[in-house]
Design a protein around this motif. Structure first.
Motif, PDB file in Angstrom:
ATOM      1  N   GLN A  81       0.848  -1.201   0.000  1.00 34.55           N
ATOM      2  CA  GLN A  81       0.000   0.000   0.000  1.00 34.55           C
ATOM      3  C   GLN A  81       0.877   1.243   0.000  1.00 34.55           C
ATOM      4  O   GLN A  81       1.917   1.262   0.645  1.00 34.55           O
ATOM      5  N   SER A  82       0.413   2.265  -0.694  1.00 31.67           N
ATOM      6  CA  SER A  82       1.222   3.474  -0.652  1.00 31.67           C
ATOM      7  C   SER A  82       0.868   4.249   0.616  1.00 31.67           C
ATOM      8  O   SER A  82      -0.272   4.220   1.084  1.00 31.67           O
ATOM      9  N   ILE A  83       1.859   4.913   1.180  1.00 32.62           N
ATOM     10  CA  ILE A  83       1.632   5.687   2.390  1.00 32.62           C
ATOM     11  C   ILE A  83       0.946   6.996   1.991  1.00 32.62           C
ATOM     12  O   ILE A  83       1.367   7.625   1.030  1.00 32.62           O
ATOM     13  N   PRO A  84      -0.110   7.380   2.706  1.00 28.27           N
ATOM     14  CA  PRO A  84      -0.660   8.712   2.445  1.00 28.27           C
ATOM     15  C   PRO A  84       0.357   9.735   2.936  1.00 28.27           C
ATOM     16  O   PRO A  84       0.469   9.998   4.122  1.00 28.27           O
ATOM     17  N   ARG A  85       1.135  10.242   2.023  1.00 27.57           N
ATOM     18  CA  ARG A  85       2.368  10.932   2.389  1.00 27.57           C
ATOM     19  C   ARG A  85       2.238  12.340   2.947  1.00 27.57           C
ATOM     20  O   ARG A  85       3.249  12.944   3.295  1.00 27.57           O
TER      21      ARG A  85
END
Ligand SMILES: *[C@@H]1O[C@H](CO)[C@@H](O)[C@H](O)[C@H]1NC(C)=O
Ligand SMILES: *[C@@H]1O[C@H](CO)[C@@H](O)[C@H](O)[C@H]1NC(C)=O
Ligand SMILES: *[C@@H]1O[C@H](CO)[C@@H](O)[C@H](O)[C@H]1NC(C)=O
Ligand SMILES: *[C@@H]1O[C@H](CO)[C@@H](O)[C@H](O)[C@H]1NC(C)=O
Ligand SMILES: *[C@@H]1O[C@H](CO)[C@@H](O)[C@H](O)[C@H]1NC(C)=O
Ligand SMILES: *[C@@H]1O[C@H](CO)[C@@H](O)[C@H](O)[C@H]1NC(C)=O
Ligand SMILES: *[C@@H]1O[C@H](CO)[C@@H](O)[C@H](O)[C@H]1NC(C)=O
Ligand SMILES: *[C@@H]1O[C@H](CO)[C@@H](O)[C@H](O)[C@H]1NC(C)=O
Ligand SMILES: *[C@@H]1O[C@H](CO)[C@@H](O)[C@H](O)[C@H]1NC(C)=O
Length: 244
Positions: free
Chosen positions: A229-233
C-alpha cells in the motif's frame, strides 16, 4: 589640593574594588571549571546501579565492563558519560563484529539510571524484560539492534516520548501485531524494526503517517501485509528514506 588628594584616593579605591571583583570572578570561574571536569563525580546510587548491571553479566568477551570497579568514579568508566551534575546520561556498550561481547541478564538496577538519554546495548546477548526500557523516559536514543530479546514487542516503548532514534532492527525473535504505540513518539526521527515479524500489522501506513518527524523508516523483512500500500504521504514531509 585636598580635593585632588581625595579624588586620587577615590580613584585608587575604585581601581582596587574593580580588580578585586575581577579577581573573585576569576576565582569563581576556576572553581566552576574544576567542578565541570575534575571534581564532579558519579552519584553513589547510579554507581551502584552500574555495578549491579555488571554483576548480571556472565560473559564479557572484550572486557567492556572491566573498568567498572567499586570505589572509583563511575563517570570515568569507559562507555559511560555523565552530565555536568554527575548523572549518568549515556551508556554505550559498543560491540565488535563476531561473538556477542556481553552475555547475561539485564539487572533491574539499570532503571535507577533515570537520567539516561542514550542507551546502546546492540549486538549483545542479554536476557531481560524489554518492556522495562519503557521506564527510562529521558531516553532520546535506544539501540537494541541485533540483540537477543524475544517475544512480543512491548508497547511500553511508547512511553519514551523523548525518543528520536529507535533501533530494534535484526531481531527475528520479536513479533508484534500492533505498533500504534509508535504514534506516542512525537519527536521520533529514526525507526528500524527490520526483521521483526509484523505479518499481522495491517495499518502500518496510517501509523507512520501520524509521526511527521520521521526521516528514516526501516521495515524490511517484516512480512508486512500492507507493504504494497502506498503511504498517504501528506504528513511525512521530512522523510529521507523508507525501506521495506
Ligand atoms: C576542564 O576541561 C576543559 C576542556 O575539556 C579544559 O580546557 C579545562 O582546563 C579543564 N579544567 C580543569 C580545572 O581541569
Ligand atoms: C563506540 O563507537 C563509537 C564510534 O563507532 C565511538 O565514538 C565511541 O567512543 C565508542 N564507545 C566505546 C565505549 O568504545
Ligand atoms: C549480530 O550479532 C552477532 C552476534 O553478536 C554478530 O556475529 C553479527 O556480526 C551481528 N550482525 C550485525 C549485522 O551486526
Ligand atoms: C545501532 O547499532 C548498530 C551496531 O550494533 C549500528 O549499525 C546502527 O547504526 C545503530 N543504530 C543507530 C540508529 O545508530
Ligand atoms: C516503572 O514505572 C512505573 C510507573 O512509574 C512504576 O510503577 C514501576 O514500578 C516501574 N518499574 C520498575 C521496575 O521500576
Ligand atoms: C507505559 O505503557 C504501557 C503500555 O502502553 C502502559 O500500560 C503503562 O501504564 C505505561 N507506563 C507509564 C509509566 O506511563
Ligand atoms: C510471523 O508470524 C505469523 C503469525 O504469528 C506466522 O504465521 C509466521 O510464520 C511468522 N513468520 C516468520 C517469518 O516467522
Ligand atoms: C498527521 O499527523 C497528525 C499529528 O500526528 C495526526 O493527528 C493526523 O491524523 C495525521 N494525518 C494523517 C492523514 O494521518
Ligand atoms: C496488496 O497485496 C495483497 C495480497 O498480499 C492484495 O490482496 C492487495 O490487493 C494488494 N494491494 C494493492 C494496493 O496492490
Amino acid at each position: 589640593m585636598q580635593r585632588a588628594a581625595a579624588k586620587l584616593l577615590l580613584l585608587i579605591a575604585a581601581v582596587v574594588v574593580g580588580s578585586l571583583s575581577v579577581f573573585t570572578h576569576a576565582l569563581q570561574r576556576s572553581h566552576e571549571s574544576a567542578a565541570g571536569n575534575g571534581t564532579t563525580s558519579c552519584r553513589p546510587h547510579e554507581s551502584d546501579a552500574l555495578l549491579a548491571f555488571k554483576h548480571g553479566i556472565t560473559k564479557d568477551l572484550h572486557g567492556l565492563l572491566a573498568s567498572l570497579r567499586s570505589g572509583q568514579d563511575c563517570c570515568q568508566w569507559s562507555g559511560i558519560t555523565c552530565s555536568r551534575h554527575g548523572h549518568v546520561v549515556k551508556l554505550d556498550l559498543n560491540r565488535t563484529l563476531g561473538d556477542p561481547p556481553l552475555v547475561g541478564q539485564i539487572s533491574l538496577s539499570l532503571l535507577s539510571l533515570e537520567y539516561l538519554e542514550y542507551l546502546d546495548l546492540s549486538g549483545n546477548f542479554l536476557q531481560g524484560l524489554p518492556h522495562l526500557f519503557g521506564n527510562l523516559t529521558k531516553l532520546e536514543y535506544l539501540n537494541l539492534s541485533n540483540s537477543s530479546f524475544f517475544g512480543s514487542l512491548p508497547p511500553h516503548l511508547g512511553n519514551l516520548s523523548n525518543l528520536r532514534y529507535l533501533d530494534l532492527g535484526r531481531m527475528q525473535t520479536l513479533y508484534s501485531s500492533d505498533i500504534s504505540w509508535l504514534t506516542n513518539l512525537h519527536v521520533l526521527e529514526y525507526v528500524d524494526m527490520s526483521n521483526i515479524n509484523l505479518s499481522t500489522v495491517v495499518d502500518y501506513p496510517l501509523v507512520v503517517n501520524r509521526i511527521p518527524t520521521l526521516k528514516h523508516i526501516r521495515l524490511d523483512g517484516c512480512s508486512l501485509p500492507s507493504a504494497n500500500q502506498s503511504i498517504p504521504r501528506m504528513n511525512l514531509t521530512s522523510l529521507e528514506d523508507l525501506d521495506f
